[in-house]
Design a protein around this motif. Sequence first.
Motif, short mmCIF file in Angstrom:
data_model
loop_
_atom_site.label_atom_id
_atom_site.label_comp_id
_atom_site.label_asym_id
_atom_site.label_seq_id
_atom_site.Cartn_x
_atom_site.Cartn_y
_atom_site.Cartn_z
N LYS A 174 -0.80 37.21 20.18
CA LYS A 174 -0.67 36.48 21.44
C LYS A 174 -0.86 37.40 22.64
CE LYS A 174 2.37 32.78 19.77
NZ LYS A 174 3.71 32.15 19.89
N MET A 175 -0.45 38.65 22.49
CA MET A 175 -0.55 39.63 23.57
C MET A 175 -1.99 40.07 23.80
SD MET A 175 2.77 41.98 22.61
CE MET A 175 2.49 43.22 23.86
N THR A 176 -2.77 40.14 22.72
CA THR A 176 -4.12 40.71 22.81
C THR A 176 -5.26 39.75 22.55
OG1 THR A 176 -4.16 41.35 20.47
CG2 THR A 176 -3.18 42.93 22.01
N GLY A 177 -4.98 38.68 21.78
CA GLY A 177 -6.06 37.77 21.41
C GLY A 177 -6.88 38.29 20.23
N ALA A 178 -6.48 39.43 19.67
CA ALA A 178 -7.21 40.02 18.54
C ALA A 178 -6.90 39.25 17.25
CB ALA A 178 -6.84 41.48 18.38
N GLY A 179 -7.71 39.47 16.21
CA GLY A 179 -7.52 38.80 14.93
C GLY A 179 -6.25 39.23 14.22
N MET A 180 -5.79 38.40 13.29
CA MET A 180 -4.54 38.68 12.57
C MET A 180 -4.59 40.02 11.83
SD MET A 180 -2.32 36.18 13.02
CE MET A 180 -1.25 36.04 11.59
N MET A 181 -5.67 40.27 11.08
CA MET A 181 -5.77 41.50 10.31
C MET A 181 -5.87 42.71 11.23
SD MET A 181 -5.29 40.88 7.22
CE MET A 181 -5.64 42.57 6.67
N ASP A 182 -6.59 42.57 12.33
CA ASP A 182 -6.69 43.69 13.29
C ASP A 182 -5.32 44.02 13.87
OD1 ASP A 182 -9.42 43.99 12.97
OD2 ASP A 182 -9.91 42.55 14.56
N CYS A 183 -4.54 42.98 14.14
CA CYS A 183 -3.19 43.18 14.69
C CYS A 183 -2.28 43.85 13.67
CB CYS A 183 -2.60 41.85 15.13
SG CYS A 183 -3.38 41.16 16.61
N LYS A 184 -2.38 43.42 12.43
CA LYS A 184 -1.53 44.00 11.39
C LYS A 184 -1.88 45.46 11.17
CE LYS A 184 0.04 43.34 6.63
NZ LYS A 184 -0.04 42.49 5.41
N LYS A 185 -3.17 45.77 11.10
CA LYS A 185 -3.61 47.16 10.91
C LYS A 185 -3.18 48.04 12.07
CE LYS A 185 -7.68 46.04 8.09
NZ LYS A 185 -9.17 45.99 8.06
N ALA A 186 -3.26 47.49 13.29
CA ALA A 186 -2.88 48.26 14.47
C ALA A 186 -1.38 48.55 14.47
CB ALA A 186 -3.27 47.50 15.74
N LEU A 187 -0.58 47.57 14.08
CA LEU A 187 0.87 47.77 14.02
C LEU A 187 1.25 48.78 12.96
CD1 LEU A 187 2.15 44.12 14.54
CD2 LEU A 187 2.67 46.08 16.00
N ILE A 188 0.56 48.75 11.84
CA ILE A 188 0.82 49.73 10.77
C ILE A 188 0.48 51.12 11.27
CG2 ILE A 188 0.06 50.55 8.51
CD1 ILE A 188 -0.33 47.61 7.71
N GLU A 189 -0.69 51.25 11.90
CA GLU A 189 -1.12 52.55 12.42
C GLU A 189 -0.19 53.04 13.52
OE1 GLU A 189 -5.04 54.59 14.53
OE2 GLU A 189 -5.26 52.71 13.40
N ALA A 190 0.33 52.11 14.32
CA ALA A 190 1.21 52.47 15.44
C ALA A 190 2.67 52.54 15.03
CB ALA A 190 1.06 51.46 16.56
N GLU A 191 2.93 52.30 13.74
CA GLU A 191 4.29 52.33 13.20
C GLU A 191 5.22 51.38 13.97
OE1 GLU A 191 5.31 56.47 13.36
OE2 GLU A 191 4.32 56.89 11.44
N GLY A 192 4.67 50.20 14.28
CA GLY A 192 5.49 49.17 14.90
C GLY A 192 5.60 49.23 16.41
N ASP A 193 4.98 50.24 17.02
CA ASP A 193 5.04 50.39 18.48
C ASP A 193 3.99 49.47 19.12
OD1 ASP A 193 4.51 51.26 21.15
OD2 ASP A 193 5.46 53.17 20.69
#
Length: 278
Positions: free
Chosen positions: A13-32
């Motif tokens: 909702k914050m970025t408009g990016a796809g679900m998988m892209d969001c999940k991968k980004a959160l994993i890489e960012a360690e939840g930040d």
Amino acid sequence: MEIKAADVMKLRKMTGAGMMDCKKALIEAEGDFARAQDIIREKGKLVVAKRADRTATEGVVVTKIVGQKAYILCLACETDFVAKTPKFVEFAGSVLDDAVKAEASSVDEVLAAASGDTTVKEAVEEAAALFGEHVKVGQFAKVEGPHVEVYAHKKSAEMPPSIVAMIATDEAGAAVAHEAVLQISAMGAQWLTREDVPADVLESERRVATEKSLAEGKPEKIVPKIVEGRLNAFFKEVVLLEQPFVKDPSKTVGDLFKEVGGNATAFARVEVGKGEEE
């Protein structure tokens, strides 16, 4: 680490990016979340660079009326999925707000307008990175007059408006402004009066009509009269005030204004996927 579905949805909702892209980004960012947005933005820039030569034929049209001025802006993207994303629609509205504040009169002026501590052009590039698609300001128009009327058309219930028409009239013309703006939306006139048709366009139409008449074997002495008839037919198609009124073809849109003693002074129509060449 485990990433919750709710967090993925929040980032989406914050970025408009796809679900998988969001999940991968959160994993890489360690939840930040802040870092995850930066990751999506940077990866998005790479995607946008690769897609720079792609056409943006979807999008949303947004409008705003400020006093006696009406504004339309089309923010184009590649897919209807992104076009109907609330974040994309919200961003389109913010771009229009920036254009209005700058009193822009063209796409170039919109792009040069201030947007926070940057420009609209840079903000659009940033948005393209977030959405992972080619995003651009497609069309922009404004009209001004004692009365302005706007009509927005949706091609489907789940999509934002894709066709928006607006017209400026004098006070008397306001009585038929709504009918006129519906006509503009449906019939796509290009000019208000025949005097507004550019000379080069008129000359091209005259040449084509002449060549066609001669090719049909019409006697040369009557060709000029035939050409004038064909030009009048052209005007009825592209000139708003000479178009047959869709609800009563026995009269023109110009007749509609004459009946109320009013005048139309300007109009514009913006449609997703139409306008400037990509």
